[in-house]
Design a protein around this motif. Sequence first.
Motif, PDB file in Angstrom:
ATOM      1  N   GLN A   1       0.826  -1.207   0.000  1.00 20.94           N
ATOM      2  CA  GLN A   1       0.000   0.000   0.000  1.00 20.94           C
ATOM      3  C   GLN A   1       0.860   1.256   0.000  1.00 20.94           C
ATOM      4  OE1 GLN A   1      -2.519  -0.577   3.374  1.00 20.94           O
ATOM      5  NE2 GLN A   1      -3.757  -2.131   2.361  1.00 20.94           N
ATOM      6  N   ALA A   2       1.967   1.237   0.707  1.00 21.01           N
ATOM      7  CA  ALA A   2       2.863   2.395   0.723  1.00 21.01           C
ATOM      8  C   ALA A   2       3.509   2.600  -0.644  1.00 21.01           C
ATOM      9  CB  ALA A   2       3.932   2.213   1.797  1.00 21.01           C
TER      10      ALA A   2
ATOM     11  N   ALA B   1       0.921   4.051  -2.977  1.00 25.25           N
ATOM     12  CA  ALA B   1       0.632   5.444  -2.648  1.00 25.25           C
ATOM     13  C   ALA B   1       1.730   6.385  -3.135  1.00 25.25           C
ATOM     14  CB  ALA B   1       0.446   5.606  -1.148  1.00 25.25           C
ATOM     15  N   SER B   2       2.970   5.933  -3.145  1.00 23.35           N
ATOM     16  CA  SER B   2       4.074   6.802  -3.559  1.00 23.35           C
ATOM     17  C   SER B   2       4.448   6.638  -5.028  1.00 23.35           C
ATOM     18  CB  SER B   2       5.303   6.535  -2.683  1.00 23.35           C
ATOM     19  OG  SER B   2       5.776   5.222  -2.902  1.00 23.35           O
TER      20      SER B   2
END
Length: 61
Positions: free
Chosen positions: A39-40, A43-44
């Motif tokens: 997820q990180a 997101a980035s």
Amino acid sequence: MEIYSRLRAFADSWMLLFLTLFFVGVILWAFRPGARAAQAEAASSVFRNEDRPAPEKEQQP
């Protein structure tokens, strides 16, 4: 009309239970501890080319 009544009874009982369990499973899967890295990264991913602009495509006549 008999088939409609049977399908309606099935949808009101077992299918409702199945879809509820499926929904809870998806929620638990999305918030599991091992998903934090994925997820990180997702997101980035939008900011990967932030240090320099993306190259422009050449315009051909």
